[in-house]
Design a protein around this motif. Structure first.
Motif, PDB file in Angstrom:
ATOM      1  N   PRO A  30      49.425  47.657  32.107  1.00  0.00           N
ATOM      2  CA  PRO A  30      48.536  47.577  32.482  1.00  0.00           C
ATOM      3  C   PRO A  30      46.958  47.546  32.609  1.00  0.00           C
ATOM      4  O   PRO A  30      46.597  49.080  32.780  1.00  0.00           O
ATOM      5  N   VAL A  31      46.116  47.164  31.567  1.00  0.00           N
ATOM      6  CA  VAL A  31      44.493  48.466  31.635  1.00  0.00           C
ATOM      7  C   VAL A  31      44.007  48.586  32.525  1.00  0.00           C
ATOM      8  O   VAL A  31      42.818  49.380  32.176  1.00  0.00           O
ATOM      9  N   HIS A  32      44.043  47.691  33.806  1.00  0.00           N
ATOM     10  CA  HIS A  32      42.712  47.859  35.029  1.00  0.00           C
ATOM     11  C   HIS A  32      43.658  49.157  35.862  1.00  0.00           C
ATOM     12  O   HIS A  32      43.732  49.247  36.787  1.00  0.00           O
ATOM     13  N   SER A  76      56.679  57.676  35.045  1.00  0.00           N
ATOM     14  CA  SER A  76      55.592  57.725  35.282  1.00  0.00           C
ATOM     15  C   SER A  76      55.091  57.111  36.347  1.00  0.00           C
ATOM     16  O   SER A  76      55.528  56.233  37.141  1.00  0.00           O
ATOM     17  N   ILE A  77      53.723  57.367  36.944  1.00  0.00           N
ATOM     18  CA  ILE A  77      53.091  57.953  37.900  1.00  0.00           C
ATOM     19  C   ILE A  77      51.482  56.587  37.373  1.00  0.00           C
ATOM     20  O   ILE A  77      51.084  57.358  37.012  1.00  0.00           O
ATOM     21  N   ARG A  78      51.303  55.952  38.634  1.00  0.00           N
ATOM     22  CA  ARG A  78      49.825  55.323  38.053  1.00  0.00           C
ATOM     23  C   ARG A  78      49.118  55.009  38.981  1.00  0.00           C
ATOM     24  O   ARG A  78      49.568  54.697  40.481  1.00  0.00           O
ATOM     25  N   GLN A  79      47.490  55.207  39.002  1.00  0.00           N
ATOM     26  CA  GLN A  79      46.350  54.809  39.952  1.00  0.00           C
ATOM     27  C   GLN A  79      46.559  53.520  39.758  1.00  0.00           C
ATOM     28  O   GLN A  79      45.687  52.836  39.202  1.00  0.00           O
ATOM     29  N   VAL A  80      46.675  52.300  41.125  1.00  0.00           N
ATOM     30  CA  VAL A  80      46.244  51.205  40.718  1.00  0.00           C
ATOM     31  C   VAL A  80      45.182  50.428  41.822  1.00  0.00           C
ATOM     32  O   VAL A  80      44.601  51.305  43.393  1.00  0.00           O
ATOM     33  N   GLU A  81      43.828  50.322  41.303  1.00  0.00           N
ATOM     34  CA  GLU A  81      43.230  49.925  42.439  1.00  0.00           C
ATOM     35  C   GLU A  81      43.579  47.984  42.741  1.00  0.00           C
ATOM     36  O   GLU A  81      43.216  47.268  42.317  1.00  0.00           O
ATOM     37  N   GLN A 122      33.754  47.993  43.672  1.00  0.00           N
ATOM     38  CA  GLN A 122      35.812  47.616  43.045  1.00  0.00           C
ATOM     39  C   GLN A 122      36.358  46.915  43.690  1.00  0.00           C
ATOM     40  O   GLN A 122      37.529  46.420  43.539  1.00  0.00           O
ATOM     41  N   THR A 123      35.534  46.489  45.667  1.00  0.00           N
ATOM     42  CA  THR A 123      36.478  45.643  46.342  1.00  0.00           C
ATOM     43  C   THR A 123      36.566  44.152  45.501  1.00  0.00           C
ATOM     44  O   THR A 123      37.470  43.468  45.829  1.00  0.00           O
ATOM     45  N   LEU A 124      35.287  43.604  44.769  1.00  0.00           N
ATOM     46  CA  LEU A 124      35.069  42.742  44.596  1.00  0.00           C
ATOM     47  C   LEU A 124      34.164  42.240  43.142  1.00  0.00           C
ATOM     48  O   LEU A 124      32.968  41.990  43.570  1.00  0.00           O
ATOM     49  N   PRO A 125      34.486  42.722  42.422  1.00  0.00           N
ATOM     50  CA  PRO A 125      34.035  43.022  41.293  1.00  0.00           C
ATOM     51  C   PRO A 125      33.272  41.396  41.320  1.00  0.00           C
ATOM     52  O   PRO A 125      33.765  40.345  41.457  1.00  0.00           O
ATOM     53  N   ALA A 126      31.735  41.537  39.943  1.00  0.00           N
ATOM     54  CA  ALA A 126      31.209  40.067  39.667  1.00  0.00           C
ATOM     55  C   ALA A 126      32.034  39.273  39.047  1.00  0.00           C
ATOM     56  O   ALA A 126      31.704  37.694  38.681  1.00  0.00           O
ATOM     57  N   ASN A 127      32.599  39.795  38.453  1.00  0.00           N
ATOM     58  CA  ASN A 127      33.814  38.541  37.519  1.00  0.00           C
ATOM     59  C   ASN A 127      35.533  39.244  37.770  1.00  0.00           C
ATOM     60  O   ASN A 127      36.135  38.444  37.257  1.00  0.00           O
ATOM     61  N   ALA A 128      35.824  39.503  39.458  1.00  0.00           N
ATOM     62  CA  ALA A 128      37.106  39.549  39.684  1.00  0.00           C
ATOM     63  C   ALA A 128      37.773  38.186  39.356  1.00  0.00           C
ATOM     64  O   ALA A 128      36.878  36.624  39.623  1.00  0.00           O
ATOM     65  N   PRO A 129      38.869  37.650  39.561  1.00  0.00           N
ATOM     66  CA  PRO A 129      39.439  36.927  39.542  1.00  0.00           C
ATOM     67  C   PRO A 129      39.591  35.820  40.541  1.00  0.00           C
ATOM     68  O   PRO A 129      39.786  36.922  42.219  1.00  0.00           O
ATOM     69  N   ASN A 130      39.182  34.614  41.026  1.00  0.00           N
ATOM     70  CA  ASN A 130      39.662  33.896  42.109  1.00  0.00           C
ATOM     71  C   ASN A 130      40.363  32.812  42.754  1.00  0.00           C
ATOM     72  O   ASN A 130      39.948  32.125  43.109  1.00  0.00           O
ATOM     73  N   VAL A 131      41.306  33.073  41.236  1.00  0.00           N
ATOM     74  CA  VAL A 131      42.208  31.951  41.553  1.00  0.00           C
ATOM     75  C   VAL A 131      43.991  32.564  40.989  1.00  0.00           C
ATOM     76  O   VAL A 131      43.345  33.152  40.225  1.00  0.00           O
ATOM     77  N   PHE A 132      44.845  31.983  41.535  1.00  0.00           N
ATOM     78  CA  PHE A 132      45.325  33.160  41.187  1.00  0.00           C
ATOM     79  C   PHE A 132      47.173  31.534  41.064  1.00  0.00           C
ATOM     80  O   PHE A 132      46.676  30.926  41.460  1.00  0.00           O
ATOM     81  N   ALA A 133      48.000  31.788  40.042  1.00  0.00           N
ATOM     82  CA  ALA A 133      48.463  30.671  40.167  1.00  0.00           C
ATOM     83  C   ALA A 133      49.962  31.057  39.890  1.00  0.00           C
ATOM     84  O   ALA A 133      50.968  32.617  38.934  1.00  0.00           O
TER      85      ALA A 133
END
Length: 817
Positions: free
Chosen positions: A575-577, A624-629, A496-507
């Motif tokens: 959010p789905v995640h 609501s209360i959400r769990q966030v990774e 979960q720290t850095l999944p294989a398909n994790a985003p690597n650019v933020f705009a």
């Protein structure tokens, strides 16, 4: 009687040389060699494991410190007191300073908000800074130089040699920043970096009263000196220490890896100790007649202790040499799977593994061997002609147990994880023994064949012995399952720290007018992206109309989130995640709160929260209360509002996406086509985190394999000794007319039943232990392991099959003819 004793004593070796020869012969032709083997394995396994632990920990610490550019960093919103720096230098620490601030960079054509870092000539103290101009490469910043992040060349439309204004200073661009050691994980605080020298800081005029400036001091030196420096400084508001264990994701990873390394080492020592105790008990049972004979010939306890102590000294010396040699070779083999991931040259291991392995072997041998030998020396002489089953061990013998216990108290200290594990194991041993006996009693009520009935009768005949045997077998299987499951859960969490398909650019800072066009361009290039989010910065000001500032002043609340502006967003759907923990996702008048901040601030469903954005107050009810990774590199927020609450506020937009290797040019193209959008390219950071993950994951897999091997050795030893003790009983069965087939079937049934019971209970125990460790030790989400309930019983049965097949002929051999 006296004359007889004196005459008898003449038959015993009296000269040291003869006694030494007899001890040597007894060591190898007697039954003490299994104890030597057990000690050898303890020393070898502990040496190999502790050596690898030392190397891996040094590598992880070095990697973590490379990420912060020093061994320790002091961060402050105000200039750092010279007294602090002088104190560090007096203690022999290397010191470097940095000043960082946000400012505008101007070229002749463009301007761009940047993060400027004014560093000294020796920066970085750890890690590598790579600066490139043409084909020339350098690793430090010199006075008068200006180095730009790669993206700034296109954003500012400049080349090396062009002039760029940083505040009031006009500096020539020296070249590109190819790599810098400091990388932040917070995309909201990222801006393209520029590096200048500290001597040029005053020329910029950027540090003025009221300016948002951050001051950092970097320290390198011995750990004890660093700790001494920390203890001597009282932190003021806004100040903090940064180390490899407090640096976000990598800090969590390193700390949890350390915990696992220590836990695995302790479990291996426990299993090796159990192996030693079992072999020593077996040795004692086989030498009772020999000691009784020597007593009948006049040998006193003092002579017996000299005889045994010489054997033990020779045994420990042989075990030390063999164990260290075995451990050295084993550590080399353990490193083979890691050869591509380990640095060259490898960090040294020092003397710690040598000292730890010999000390551990000695500490566990003192009670493990000592109590058994005390009982052996007290064996009555009458045992020569009439076997004695029980005679008490003097109470002083059990005092030997305090030796490893006191050492453990000193070693573990306040390590909650270790004590939690040891206490849980002690309780589980008793519980498992009781459940095992209850299960056997339940089986005896059923209708079975003759062999199974005889096996159940044999198991239930001695509840204490059966309970101890089941507890030992179960705990052995359970420990090896715990080692492997913890490794599996840790690696799953680290994915979960850095999944294989994790985003690597933020705009960031996408204006509402450009938001649709920017998303359309990403989709046209088939870029994997997140949803886009509107972002507004603001503060939480009240909880149920109680002012947050007043609570901060009274000490009721002191969370970091209350000291700064937060990023708010709004959505119609969750959010789905994220994971919904409490409440429902409403479409009007509500706010969803992240579970961590809700716990820290005491926020619950139905509470009214008041916020302030650009001096505009507004309120929302917690729905609501959400769990966030937080580690998945996706846009995450403490507070997500329903659209009606914030949609009218001015906002910019955020989107994260993944750029593959073949899409590298796209990042620069987007920078040119959308110059007002802030691009945060985190690909270098991602590669470095993945490198650390690869090293740690491989290391823990190898360590887990070694731990499991130690557990298997314990189980095999336990089964072999148990079967060896059955010889006399099997002779009795044969005398009473039992056939070899019936005896064989009984043995198979007895140990098959015990293996099945032990396997099931071990699976249950492992689930319980891992759940406790994961919940309160490693603070990870709980996971269920359904495969465990099949694998462990099958493994237990397989080990029984291997041992019985290898020994059954030997057990039945005396019955032939």
């Amino acid at each position: 009687m006296t004359e007889m004793s004196e005459t008898s004593q003449l038959t015993l070796p009296g000269k040291p040389s003869l006694l030494l020869k007899w001890c040597w012969r007894e060591l190898w032709h007697g039954q003490l060699w299994p104890v030597a083997v057990a000690l050898t394995l303890i020393i070898g396994c502990v040496f190999a494991l502790s050596s690898l632990v030392v190397r891996v920990e040094k590598i992880m610490v070095d990697q973590g410190r490379s990420m912060i550019a020093a061994d320790l960093v002091f961060r402050s919103p105000n200039p750092i007191d010279d007294a602090v720096l002088e104190q560090a230098r007096t203690q022999g620490l290397t010191v470097s300073q940095q000043t960082r601030f946000g400012t505008m960079a101007f070229s002749e054509q463009q301007m761009q908000l940047v993060s400027a870092k004014a560093v000294e000539s020796d920066f970085p103290l750890r890690g590598e800074l790579i600066l490139k101009k043409g084909e020339d490469v350098q690793h430090q910043v010199r006075p008068g130089e200006l180095w730009l992040a790669e993206r700034l060349f296109s954003l500012l439309e400049v080349e090396p040699g062009d002039v760029v204004s940083i505040g009031d200073a006009e500096l020539k661009v020296s070249g590109r920043i190819v790599q810098e050691p400091e990388l932040s994980f917070n995309p909201f605080s990222q801006m393209p970096a520029v590096l200048i020298h500290s001597d040029d800081l005053d020329r910029t005029g950027a540090v003025q009263p009221g300016s948002r400036v951050q001051f950092r001091a970097y320290f390198v030196g011995p750990d004890e000196k660093l700790a001494q420096l920390q203890q001597g400084i009282t932190l003021e508001p806004g100040q903090r220490w940064i180390s490899e264990t407090s640096q976000g994701r990598t800090g969590d990873l390193i700390e949890r890896a350390r915990q696992y390394l220590s836990l695995t080492l302790i479990l291996v020592i426990l299993m090796a100790t159990a192996t030693l105790v079992l072999t020593c008990l077996h040795y004692t049972s086989t030498r009772i007649e020999t000691v009784a004979m020597m007593k009948s010939l006049g040998a006193g306890k003092a002579w017996l202790w000299r005889w045994l102590s010489r054997q033990l000294m020779m045994l420990f010396g042989i075990a030390a040499v063999a164990g260290l040699s075995l451990g050295w070779g084993l550590e080399f083999l353990l490193r083979l799977p890691l050869s591509d991931a380990l640095p060259d040259p490898l960090p040294g291991i020092g003397v710690t593994p040598f000292a730890v392995s010999l000390l551990v072997a000695l500490l566990v041998a003192i009670p493990g061997v000592g109590i058994s030998l005390l009982r052996l020396v007290d064996a009555p002489a009458i045992s020569v002609i009439q076997q004695q089953v029980d005679w008490p061990v003097k109470r002083r013998g059990y005092v030997l147990i305090l030796v490893p216990v006191v050492t453990a108290l000193f070693w573990f200290g306040s390590n909650t994880l270790m004590w939690l594990t040891l206490a849980g194991l002690a309780v589980l041993l008793v519980v498992l023994a009781i459940f095992g006996l209850l299960f056997v009693a339940l089986l005896r009520r059923g209708k079975w064949g003759a062999a199974v009935r005889l096996a159940l009768s044999r198991i239930g005949r001695s509840p204490m012995a059966t309970g101890a045997q089941l507890a030992a077998l179960t705990s052995s299987l359970m420990l090896l399952a715990v080692i492997w499951l913890l490794r599996t859960d840790l690696l799953a969490d680290w994915q979960q720290t850095l999944p294989a398909n994790a985003p690597n650019v933020f705009a960031l800072n996408i204006s509402p007018e450009l938001q649709e066009a920017y998303i359309r361009e990403l989709d046209r290039n088939q870029v994997v992206r997140s949803d886009s989010y509107p972002v507004v910065r603001g503060r939480l000001t009240a909880i149920n109309r109680q002012d947050v500032e007043a609570k901060k002043a009274s000490g009721e609340l002191s969370d970091e989130s209350l000291r700064r502006e937060l990023n708010f967003t709004w959505r119609k759907t969750m959010p789905v995640h994220n994971v919904l923990l409490e409440g429902e996702w409403h479409s009007q008048g509500g706010v969803s709160v992240e579970s961590g901040i809700a716990d820290r601030l005491g926020i619950g469903l139905g509470d009214e929260l008041t916020f302030n954005v650009n001096s505009q107050p507004f309120s929302a009810t917690v729905t609501s209360i959400r769990q966030v990774e937080w580690r998945n590199m996706r846009p995450n927020f403490y507070f997500i509002f329903t659209p009606d609450v914030m949609a009218e506020l001015p906002a910019t937009w955020l989107v994260s996406y993944r750029i593959e290797a073949e899409q590298n040019a796209l990042v620069n193209q987007l920078g040119r086509d959308f110059p007002t959008v802030t691009l945060l390219d985190l690909r270098i950071m991602a590669e470095r985190i993945q490198g650390i993950l690869q090293q740690v994951s491989l290391s823990l897999s190898v360590l887990a394999a070694l731990g499991v091997s130690s557990g298997l050795l314990l189980v095999l030893t336990l089964l072999r000794l148990s079967l060896s003790q059955r010889k006399e009983e099997l002779k009795l069965y044969r005398t009473l007319g039992a056939s070899r087939q019936r005896i064989s079937a009984t043995v198979w049934s007895e140990y098959g039943i015990m293996a099945l019971i032990a396997g099931i209970m071990a699976a249950a125990g492992a689930e319980a232990v891992v759940a406790a460790l994961v919940k309160w030790g490693f603070e990870l989400p709980l996971q269920w392991h359904p495969a465990l309930w099949l694998v462990v019983p099958l493994l237990s049965l397989l080990l029984v099959v291997i041992i019985i097949r290898s020994m059954i002929r030997q057990l039945l051999l005396p019955l032939r003819g």
